[in-house]
Enzyme design. Structure first.
Site, short mmCIF file in Angstrom:
data_model
loop_
_atom_site.label_atom_id
_atom_site.label_comp_id
_atom_site.label_asym_id
_atom_site.label_seq_id
_atom_site.Cartn_x
_atom_site.Cartn_y
_atom_site.Cartn_z
N GLY A 46 0.83 -1.20 0.00
CA GLY A 46 0.00 0.00 0.00
C GLY A 46 0.86 1.24 0.00
N GLN A 51 3.46 9.83 0.92
CA GLN A 51 4.74 9.12 1.03
C GLN A 51 5.66 9.35 -0.16
OE1 GLN A 51 2.63 5.24 2.02
NE2 GLN A 51 4.52 5.05 3.19
N CYS A 107 5.89 -0.05 7.20
CA CYS A 107 5.58 1.16 6.43
C CYS A 107 6.80 1.53 5.60
CB CYS A 107 5.23 2.30 7.39
SG CYS A 107 4.80 3.84 6.56
N LEU A 108 6.57 1.84 4.32
CA LEU A 108 7.70 2.18 3.44
C LEU A 108 8.43 3.43 3.94
CD1 LEU A 108 6.07 1.59 -0.07
CD2 LEU A 108 7.77 0.15 1.06
N HIS A 149 -4.41 1.98 7.41
CA HIS A 149 -3.04 2.52 7.51
C HIS A 149 -2.85 3.63 6.46
CE1 HIS A 149 1.48 1.86 8.04
NE2 HIS A 149 1.43 2.56 6.93
N GLU A 150 -3.30 3.38 5.23
CA GLU A 150 -3.08 4.35 4.15
C GLU A 150 -3.99 5.57 4.29
OE1 GLU A 150 -0.45 3.81 2.66
OE2 GLU A 150 -0.26 1.67 3.00
N HIS A 153 -2.45 7.85 6.57
CA HIS A 153 -1.39 8.63 5.91
C HIS A 153 -1.94 9.91 5.28
CE1 HIS A 153 2.45 6.61 6.15
NE2 HIS A 153 2.00 5.47 5.65
ZN LIG Z 1 2.79 3.60 5.73
#
Ligand SMILES: [Zn+2]
Length: 185
Positions: A46, A51, A107-108, A149-150, A153
């Site tokens: 995701g 991000q 998380c990236l 989660h996204e 963000h």
């Molecule tokens: Zn993340």
């Protein structure tokens, strides 16, 4: 194939709420394609536009049915309708949620950090695709976790905000100690 640069915490763009998308044009579709390419390149399931340094409410998700990550449930999860599907959620809104579950999340924007977060086990989400067509999904399992989660963000909420102070302090210290070279000014 264009992979975009991933902004890592403490980049400010990760903690700023994103704005609604109003223009569904070719430039938007090209950006969405780049977000999907970026997930492929980084093996992410995701991604939120924040991000990659863009403050529009855009989320991309694609969860392979077979994964090689540190999530303890990945090996046992049954095949679901949402596996191996390319999802784009623009201006997503959670319309309903049910239950609670705990998953170990990564998380990236926080490379190599994994920790447990409690979230709803099921969510109903309304959104638009990259052509401006409205749709709704009922998500469970990892899809529900990933969506929450996204969506966090794009509201400027990073995952440690959902953890205890002790845990989040530990994660922040780890990230700061790395001397992150990808931080924007
Ligand atoms: Zn993340």
């Amino acid at each position: 194939m264009t992979a975009l640069r991933i902004f890592e915490w403490p980049s400010k763009v990760l903690e700023v709420p994103a704005q609604e998308v109003v223009l569904f044009d070719n430039a938007l579709r090209a950006f969405v394609a780049d977000m999907h390419d970026t997930m492929k390149e980084t093996a992410g399931i995701g991604l939120a536009a924040n991000q990659v340094g863009d403050l529009r409410r855009i989320v991309t998700i694609e969860i392979p049915s077979v994964r090689n990550d540190k999530s303890e449930k990945s090996a046992t999860e049954e095949p679901k309708w949402w596996h191996n599907k390319r999802f784009t959620f623009i201006n997503p809104v959670v319309t309903n949620s049910e239950g609670t579950d705990r998953w170990q999340e990564g998380c990236l924007s926080f490379p190599d950090i994994f920790d447990f977060v409690e979230r709803a086990s099921e969510v109903w989400v309304k959104a638009f695709d990259e052509n401006g067509k409205e749709f709704e999904v009922h998500a469970d399992g990892l899809f529900a976790v990933c969506l929450q989660h996204e969506i966090d963000h794009i509201n400027g909420i990073v995952f440690f905000k959902r953890m205890s102070k002790l845990k989040s302090d530990r994660i922040k210290a780890k990230m700061l100690k790395r001397g992150n070279i990808h931080v924007d000014a």
